[in-house]
Design a protein around this motif. Structure first.
Motif, PDB file in Angstrom:
ATOM      1  N   GLN A  80       2.600   3.287  -3.973  1.00  0.00           N
ATOM      2  CA  GLN A  80       2.930   2.631  -5.305  1.00  0.00           C
ATOM      3  C   GLN A  80       4.360   1.883  -5.081  1.00  0.00           C
ATOM      4  N   ASP A  83       3.891  -1.064  -3.044  1.00  0.00           N
ATOM      5  CA  ASP A  83       3.379  -2.176  -3.578  1.00  0.00           C
ATOM      6  C   ASP A  83       4.175  -2.602  -4.958  1.00  0.00           C
ATOM      7  N   SER A  84       5.261  -2.089  -5.188  1.00  0.00           N
ATOM      8  CA  SER A  84       5.979  -2.415  -6.596  1.00  0.00           C
ATOM      9  C   SER A  84       6.895  -3.719  -6.534  1.00  0.00           C
ATOM     10  N   ASP A  85       7.273  -4.247  -7.240  1.00  0.00           N
ATOM     11  CA  ASP A  85       8.215  -5.305  -7.317  1.00  0.00           C
ATOM     12  C   ASP A  85       9.638  -5.015  -7.450  1.00  0.00           C
ATOM     13  N   LEU A  86      10.013  -3.758  -7.117  1.00  0.00           N
ATOM     14  CA  LEU A  86      11.474  -3.415  -6.974  1.00  0.00           C
ATOM     15  C   LEU A  86      12.041  -3.867  -5.813  1.00  0.00           C
ATOM     16  N   PRO A  87      13.369  -4.081  -5.908  1.00  0.00           N
ATOM     17  CA  PRO A  87      14.158  -4.364  -4.786  1.00  0.00           C
ATOM     18  C   PRO A  87      14.064  -3.638  -3.325  1.00  0.00           C
ATOM     19  N   ARG A  91      12.969   0.934  -2.713  1.00  0.00           N
ATOM     20  CA  ARG A  91      11.766   1.133  -2.048  1.00  0.00           C
ATOM     21  C   ARG A  91      11.760   1.937  -0.830  1.00  0.00           C
TER      22      ARG A  91
END
Length: 118
Positions: A80, A83-87, A91
């Motif tokens: 997850q 696949d996230s939009d975090l910098p 991650r």
């Protein structure tokens, strides 16, 4: 004075005497077993040891299950996070490693606590 329940036949009387002796011998053996404190203590210690082993096996199973759950959740969280939009810096797998190490420490503490209760 004769007892009306007493058999008149000598063979039958002997058989009753033998049965009474056998019953008395059994009763004496049972009383001797109850009076044997050392044997009873060994039996109690053996029973207690078996109970501890069973509980420890249960704790080990629970720890293994918990480790499996933690591993699955860590894997899911890692996917997850990837696949996230975090910098990209957020991650990194380091936080997940810390979570996994903490979960492992908890599991080890549970097993050690279970062993110390013996």
């Amino acid at each position: 004075m004769s007892n009306p329940d007493t058999p008149a036949d000598a063979d039958q009387l002997r058989a009753e005497i033998e049965q009474t002796r056998a019953d008395l011998g059994q009763t004496v053996q049972e009383l001797a077993a109850k009076a044997d404190v050392k044997a009873r203590a060994k039996q109690a210690a053996g029973d207690a040891g078996n109970q501890v082993r069973q509980k420890l096996a249960g704790v080990k199973d629970q720890a293994a299950q918990a480790a499996g759950v933690v591993a699955r959740r860590t894997s899911t969280a890692r996917h997850q996070l990837a696949d996230s939009d975090l910098p990209a810096r957020l991650r990194q797998p380091l936080p997940l490693a810390v979570i996994g190490a903490a979960a492992t420490a908890v599991i080890v503490a549970i097993v050690i606590a279970a062993r110390s209760r013996r």
